[in-house]
Design an enzyme around this catalytic site. Structure first.
Site, mmCIF file in Angstrom:
data_model
loop_
_atom_site.group_PDB
_atom_site.id
_atom_site.type_symbol
_atom_site.label_atom_id
_atom_site.label_comp_id
_atom_site.label_asym_id
_atom_site.label_seq_id
_atom_site.Cartn_x
_atom_site.Cartn_y
_atom_site.Cartn_z
ATOM 1 N N GLU A 1 -6.379 6.911 -1.279
ATOM 2 C CA GLU A 1 -6.257 5.816 -0.315
ATOM 3 C C GLU A 1 -6.833 4.530 -0.911
ATOM 4 O OE1 GLU A 1 -4.242 5.284 2.458
ATOM 5 O OE2 GLU A 1 -4.298 7.401 1.990
ATOM 6 N N HIS B 1 1.524 4.235 -2.902
ATOM 7 C CA HIS B 1 1.506 5.692 -2.786
ATOM 8 C C HIS B 1 2.707 6.294 -3.511
ATOM 9 C CE1 HIS B 1 -1.881 6.713 -0.363
ATOM 10 N NE2 HIS B 1 -1.491 6.084 0.723
ATOM 11 N N HIS C 1 0.845 -1.198 0.000
ATOM 12 C CA HIS C 1 0.000 0.000 0.000
ATOM 13 C C HIS C 1 0.887 1.257 0.000
ATOM 14 C CE1 HIS C 1 -3.425 2.585 1.458
ATOM 15 N NE2 HIS C 1 -2.422 3.246 2.003
ATOM 16 N N GLU C 2 1.902 1.254 0.831
ATOM 17 C CA GLU C 2 2.793 2.418 0.920
ATOM 18 C C GLU C 2 3.586 2.619 -0.375
ATOM 19 O OE1 GLU C 2 2.426 4.549 3.067
ATOM 20 O OE2 GLU C 2 1.133 3.345 4.333
#
Lengths: 411, 184
Positions: free
Chosen positions: A228, A149, A145-146
């Site tokens: 997100e 980003h 997930h990071e």
């Protein structure tokens, strides 16, 4: 990936331009109300100046300031092999050009974030609270997930938008405080019509100072929540195992502790909102969608792990248009879900102790395991040469232990 | 004269296109080679870790000589494999043999408590994951390269300079074997 970056670029550019316009308008209104002559343009100049300075500070060393203020410490492969390996795996899956730096924050609150205006100079940080609670699959989901980003350039665009929003809030704040404490100084004018214009402008300025920060935040937060969801979709795509992130989010949501000390501009880069004590509430003013909502979408991904599968699960949850975007869907490649049985095994039943050990190792604490099961933590400034175990009486020599350190294990 | 100029123009455009097509093919081929290098690094690392693993495990698992031998054999086969198909098969065998060892290691609590073993298990698991993720990127590159070689009109340039299709890399799961018996 390329399509996501392009559409992110476009949308973020619009967001930043709109916020900058709001900033200039507010600067003009405030300047004019205080000094009808040339105050308007001076106000715009000052607003732009503040914005520029904040932007430059952030560009020059925003990530370093952020990491340092959160108390993050860089780790290498040997300090935390499992964490480092997972970041490297996800770097390959995300196709990032360089290995991000890996940081650990000694905090019991489980959270993680990514920084870096460029993918070549990115960093991810996780708290020991996160390491202590998650197994390998879950940690992989969070790291993916990071890195999502970073790969989608959220770290760049949301930071820039956040700085602009910060400038709007700051200027409105200064003006409102000035109004309360300073009175209406400067509104008096020799010319009657100018005085009237200034009075009208003062009302405009007041309304703007109250409304602009609200509007800026609404825009910004709506954008952030969307990013997100997209990072969640990227995580499922990289790991091919959406259940990993879902179960990580469940664990994180059930154990949110104290707030982390971070600025509002970077809150969107965290896995869950660091500024909310409970990670599950949603309002128009939150950077993150509700965690339960995100979990439901991830758990609903039964048809695969691609962006298209995420879109389908999202639509099923919301009965509305999706979040991924038509351009991204066109580029989405069909891919299956990894079977849980094929997932790598959970390495240790004691992730908490391992997470703590990493911090101890970074502090140059010597860890001496005794045959009876006790693990002694010897501080770097311990001034005796040997000690006896209080439980079984085994003699431990400090110099020996230092020369033959305990092998590093997964963490 | 005018016809001459037009002809010259056409030739110039053709030559420019030719250069562009050739350079594009070279770029794609280099990307394929680069993607392969990523996999190769990880496979080599896996081969290097195995002797360590055998050394660590040997003392604990007296009754699993067969499993350890199958790992050593699969490693040797993988290191000597010629061609991607053979390599994929051998690496698949190796993955299967390692999986069996990690499965039976559950029966040896002392081994599960050994820090060295845990560290090696993590490294091997991670290496296998990295191969998996890098394989995806490699196959995507091969797909782009092969499509370009076969497409008109780039295929003319490809044939002239012997650009040949590259193979996909698949790690084949080994043939089904008996599930290791677990005794309680």
């Amino acid at each position: 990936m390329w399509e996501i970056i392009q559409s992110n670029k476009r949308k973020s550019a619009i967001l930043i331009v709109v916020l900058a316009l709001v900033l200039m308008l507010m600067g003009y209104a405030i300047g004019f109300s205080l000094e009808p002559g040339g105050g308007g343009s001076l106000g715009v100049l000052i607003a732009m100046g503040i914005w520029l300075v904040m932007m430059l500070v952030n560009m020059a060393g925003g990530e370093k300031i952020l990491l340092a203020s959160a108390g993050a410490r860089e780790v290498k492969h040997d300090d935390a092999p499992q964490l480092y390996n997972i970041v490297e795996e996800m770097k390959i899956a995300a196709g990032l050009p360089a290995m991000p730096k890996v940081y650990i924050i000694d905090s019991a609150t489980p959270n993680a974030f990514a920084v870096g205006l460029k993918p070549e100079r990115a960093a991810v940080a996780v708290t020991t609270g996160l390491l202590g609670r998650l197994n390998r699959d879950e940690l992989q989901g969070v790291i993916a997930h990071e890195l999502g980003h970073i790969g989608n350039r959220d770290t760049l665009f949301m930071t820039l938008a956040g700085v602009t929003m910060g400038a709007v809030i700051l200027i409105a704040d200064i003006y409102l405080r000035g109004m309360i404490y300073g009175g209406g100084r400067g509104r008096r004018s020799s010319n009657k019509s100018e005085g009237q214009a200034a009075a009208i402008m003062a009302i405009v300025a007041l309304v703007m100072a109250i409304l602009a920060p609200l509007m800026a935040q609404l825009l910004y937060f709506a954008c952030s929540r969307r990013r997100e969801y997209l990072a969640d979709a990227s995580s499922a795509q990289f790991t091919r195992y959406p259940q990993g992130l879902a179960s990580a989010l469940e664990k994180i949501a059930s154990s949110q502790g104290a707030e982390l000390k971070v600025s509002r501009a970077v809150a969107p880069m965290f896995i869950v909102n660091p500024l909310a004590a409970q990670g599950s509430s949603t309002s128009l003013f939150s950077t993150h969608p509700s965690t339960t909502e995100r979990i439901r979408v991830l758990r609903g991904m039964t048809g695969g792990s691609s962006l298209a599968a995420y879109e389908e699960a999202f639509k099923a949850q919301h009965n509305s248009h999706g979040v991924v975007g038509a351009r991204n869907l066109a580029a989405s490649v069909e891919q299956g879900i990894q079977k849980p049985e094929a997932a790598p095994p959970l390495l240790s039943a004691k992730p908490w102790r391992e997470a703590k050990d990493i911090v101890h190792r970074m502090n140059e604490t010597l860890i001496v395991p005794c045959a009876c099961g006790i693990r002694f933590k010897i501080p770097a400034d311990f001034n005796q040469s040997a000690f006896d175990c209080p439980k079984c009486g085994t003699h431990h020599d400090i110099a020996d232990a230092r020369n033959n350190p305990e092998p590093v294990q997964g963490g | 004269m005018a016809a001459m100029l037009i002809l010259l123009g056409i030739v110039a455009i053709a030559v420019l296109w030719f250069f562009g097509a050739y350079n594009g093919l070279v770029r794609l081929r280099n990307q394929v080679q680069n993607a392969w290098a990523q996999i190769d690094v990880q496979l080599k690392r896996r081969h290097d870790l195995i002797p360590n693993l055998i050394e660590t495990v040997k003392g604990y698992v007296k009754h699993e000589r067969e499993t350890l031998e199958s790992i050593t054999q699969a490693r040797t086969a993988a290191m000597q494999a010629n061609g991607l198909a053979a390599l994929g098969k051998a690496e698949g065998e190796l993955s299967g043999a390692l999986g069996r060892l990690f499965a039976v290691s559950e029966n040896y609590p002392e081994l599960k408590a050994n820090q060295n073993f845990l560290a090696l298990q993590e490294e091997l698991t991670s290496t296998e994951n990295k191969v998996g993720f890098a394989r995806q990127a490699y196959n995507d590159q091969v797909m782009a390269y092969n499509t370009r070689i076969e497409s008109i009109p780039t295929n003319i340039v490809a044939n002239m300079f012997a650009f040949t299709k590259k193979e996909f890399f698949e790690i084949q799961a080994p043939a089904e074997r008996e599930v290791p018996k677990v005794q309680f």
